[in-house]
Scaffold this active site. Sequence first.
Site, PDB file in Angstrom:
ATOM      1  N   GLY A  20       0.806  -1.216   0.000  1.00  0.00           N
ATOM      2  CA  GLY A  20       0.000   0.000   0.000  1.00  0.00           C
ATOM      3  C   GLY A  20       0.842   1.270   0.000  1.00  0.00           C
ATOM      4  N   ALA A  21       1.792   1.341   0.913  1.00  0.00           N
ATOM      5  CA  ALA A  21       2.589   2.552   1.046  1.00  0.00           C
ATOM      6  C   ALA A  21       3.758   2.280   1.984  1.00  0.00           C
ATOM      7  CB  ALA A  21       1.733   3.680   1.615  1.00  0.00           C
ATOM      8  N   MET A  22       4.685   3.250   2.065  1.00  0.00           N
ATOM      9  CA  MET A  22       5.856   3.053   2.907  1.00  0.00           C
ATOM     10  C   MET A  22       6.218   4.342   3.629  1.00  0.00           C
ATOM     11  SD  MET A  22       8.201   1.066   4.041  1.00  0.00           S
ATOM     12  CE  MET A  22       9.344   1.705   5.259  1.00  0.00           C
ATOM     13  N   GLU A  28       0.608   5.725   7.565  1.00  0.00           N
ATOM     14  CA  GLU A  28       2.019   6.045   7.299  1.00  0.00           C
ATOM     15  C   GLU A  28       2.444   7.266   8.118  1.00  0.00           C
ATOM     16  OE1 GLU A  28       3.303   3.633   5.923  1.00  0.00           O
ATOM     17  OE2 GLU A  28       1.514   2.801   4.983  1.00  0.00           O
TER      18      GLU A  28
HETATM   19  N1  B3K Z   1       5.962  -0.672   6.578  1.00  0.00           N
HETATM   20  C1  B3K Z   1       5.416  -0.834   5.264  1.00  0.00           C
HETATM   21  C2  B3K Z   1       5.362  -2.250   4.797  1.00  0.00           C
HETATM   22  C3  B3K Z   1       6.625  -2.764   4.254  1.00  0.00           C
HETATM   23  C4  B3K Z   1       6.418  -4.121   3.644  1.00  0.00           C
HETATM   24  C5  B3K Z   1       7.696  -4.736   3.207  1.00  0.00           C
HETATM   25  N2  B3K Z   1       7.480  -5.972   2.510  1.00  0.00           N
HETATM   26  C6  B3K Z   1       4.074  -0.223   5.136  1.00  0.00           C
HETATM   27  C7  B3K Z   1       3.308  -0.078   6.389  1.00  0.00           C
HETATM   28  O1  B3K Z   1       2.997  -1.017   7.088  1.00  0.00           O
HETATM   29  O2  B3K Z   1       3.023   1.034   6.733  1.00  0.00           O
HETATM   30 ZN    ZN Z   2       2.672   0.063   8.828  1.00  0.00          ZN
END
Ligand code: B3K
Ligand code: ZN
Length: 854
Positions: A259-261, A296
């Site tokens: 979805g997002a990072m 996020e």
């Molecule tokens: N922290 C990222 C997810 C990363 C997934 C890597 N395979 C998005 C989130 O949970 O906000």
């Molecule tokens: Zn997250």
Amino acid sequence: MTQAQAKYLKDYTAPRFTITHLDLSFTLEGKETQVVAKSQVVRLDSTATCLILDGDEMKILSVKINGEDVSYKQGLTNLSIDTQLDEFQLEIVTQLDPEANLSLEGLYMSDGAYCTQCEAEGFRRITYFLDRPDVLAIYTVRIEADKTAFPYLLSNGNPIEKGSLDGDRHFAKWHDPFPKPAYLFALVAGDFDLLEDEFITRSNRAVKLQVFVDKGNLNKAHHAIASLKKSMAWDESRFNLEYDLDIYMIVAVDFFNMGAMENKGLNVFNTKYVLADTSSATDEDYHGIEAVVGHEYFHNWTGNRVTCRDWFQLSLKEGLTVFRDQEFSSDLGSRAVNRIHAIKVIKNQQFAEDSGPMSHPIRPESVIEMNNFYTVTVYNKGAEVIRMLHTLLGEQKFQAGMQLYFQRHDGQAVTCDDFVAAMQDASGVDLVQFKLWYSQSGTPVVTVEEDYDEVNACYRLTIKQTTPESAEQKDKQALHIPFDLELLSGQGESMLSAVIDVKQASQEFIFNDITEKPVPSLLQNFSAPVKLVFDYSIEQLVHLMRFASSEVARWEASVTLVSQSIWDNVANLQLNQAMHVDPRVVDAYRGVLLSPSLDLALVAEIFTLPSVSALIEQAESVELDALGTARDYVAEEIATACEDELVTRYRELAGVDNAAARALKNTCLFLLQKVSDEYQEYAEDQYVQAANMTDSLGALQALNGEASSVRTRLMADYESKWKSTPLVMDKWLTLHATCGDDKCLETLVALTDHESFSYSNPNRVRSLVGAFAAGNLIQFHDIEGKGYDFLTDAIIKLNKVNPQVAARIITPLIQFKKFDSSRQAMMKASLERILGLPDLSKDLYEKVSKALGL
Ligand code: B3K
Ligand code: ZN
């Protein structure tokens, strides 16, 4: 298979070296992109004489210590350098080919823009580094690229310098003052449209907000930026947390694995969670954008300022941040409806994961490929665990715990134990037994028996809990379960409402002064992620649907009631008896539809009958064909009996411009299709007149149950209208994938060659292949195995291109335990086919080998 080595939580050791500062310099030149990484290395353990860095698939151009070339050993996934120094500067130059990187991890190209994805272990594809979350460094990043093709050069933190260079090139420099683990690093270079805004924090600092979108999409970025401002304000007011940099950027890209990072100051988003206008996005899309933008943003404190010591602790940031985004959505919208959505994720998906081969505690103990653990267990069950803490402590003490957590651990990489310790110390609530929720996998089954003593006005509940063995863990202990209940009188008045602490395998609770035999509303609000077993009668459920104080409890009662009716009919079919629905069930449903006071969105939820996957989760084994038939029958009976009321509601709501009204209107339209083909006309009219995507899609979904000329015509119209808008075409792909028509699978095979589909884009794959396998169970489990073949062929194609996505869509194939033996045999044969691949990815190997019990 060369590297399918599991790592264990119990083997964690502190880093022997750390890196305090990192200067990165990128020369972006297509296939010959160069990265100069200057690390300030500090030896933490004086006995360590060999620095081992992580790295994957890179060409090394040079390695220097304090400016001098040094010798090094390059392994398959690491680089080792012998050293006696306590502190030194390490300079490594690597060369990368972002265009060839189709895994979308590390530095890659998305539609002509450079971008990165480093969580969990993608940074090691950019340079050799201590790529572990407990190594926190201060980053300075210089990016150089062609000026015309890449006018925007972005990285984390604040911009500190920029300028022009010879040959139509330019550069930008960024500095992030907050030490961070490598997984939060980000770089973007490309040409975008930019929407800007500003947020004034409560301490009066101006923060510049920027949303970057593909050219031509500026008008679709407003909802995202509005959601961001709401998130910033909400985190200040509810959690007392303020943003900490001068700028916050969001870049939307087409090619993205999830979805997002939450990269520090520079979030990278899947376009699906940014772009929206009413003609192309549904109410659900709008809601999803607000939730993900919030999620996020909330990571800035829960994840970035305080991060994870190691990846086994992932739920420390994810469970907590999901809890925070759920609270955000609930404070801004309908709390009951948001809660219902969260409960469905647990019951329909997490319970399945927990009883299948990938079962793991929210803090896993062993991992082969970390990307396989971004799961509904770590995220959503993780959020339920935080929610239980919140229930046990109450808002005030919970917030005190949060404050103590930040006071103690700001700037650190910590564990789930550290989090619980802060909660316990700040609240004085004993959480020793509660901590088992972190280490124990599987879904507890809570069985309740009631007993009423009229003479003494005494009501007794006997509550027993057991957690079944799971694939990786045999012995289970009793958990601390906050159990929310209400006792209702025959008149529907609340006689008692309480949260009791269930802590033992078997426990009795006595309630005095209960002057009549009550109807109990048990596990209200789904106060713990467990399976409740209580022998409810139809009368009791109907009573709860009418009188329970909690809207969520009313919905739960409706689900139990209608599920019971569906299972009764499965039994009827198996006994060759006529199917039938008790009139009290139908009356209860009609009552909901007629009730003037209920939230329309809640009514829509009640009228959305439990999905096939939700029903499967209620049983030990399933006869799928009978289940499908019984479910259709019950839906048809309810719809037919409520026909007039459905029509009236549909008409009443036709012109009402709000999401709840649209949700109910579309649910009515959907159910009316089950009554008679006459109502196809309603759907067609709605589609033709629709002023927004919710109504267009609602019409198409209503018609999606079977083949019809109306459906064919409208699907063709939609295609011609939207063929050049990929995100909108994804909905069309999903409609095909989830269609009830017998020819569905043939159509899907043909659609893999359609210009709107591509194996290299994760959104397309999820919309077609993923939606089919996870959302069209009857056809996926086609008796001849054609559904399995379709998914398996796709997985085999994706194994090389994008193993992360391949391993994600395989889920329905590894959860075979409840099906008949011939289906199980075919599913296992498909898994064997995957296992036999010569270049099987770690991602797939981990899941397939577990499923096959290797
Ligand atoms: N922290 C990222 C997810 C990363 C997934 C890597 N395979 C998005 C989130 O949970 O906000
Ligand atoms: Zn997250």
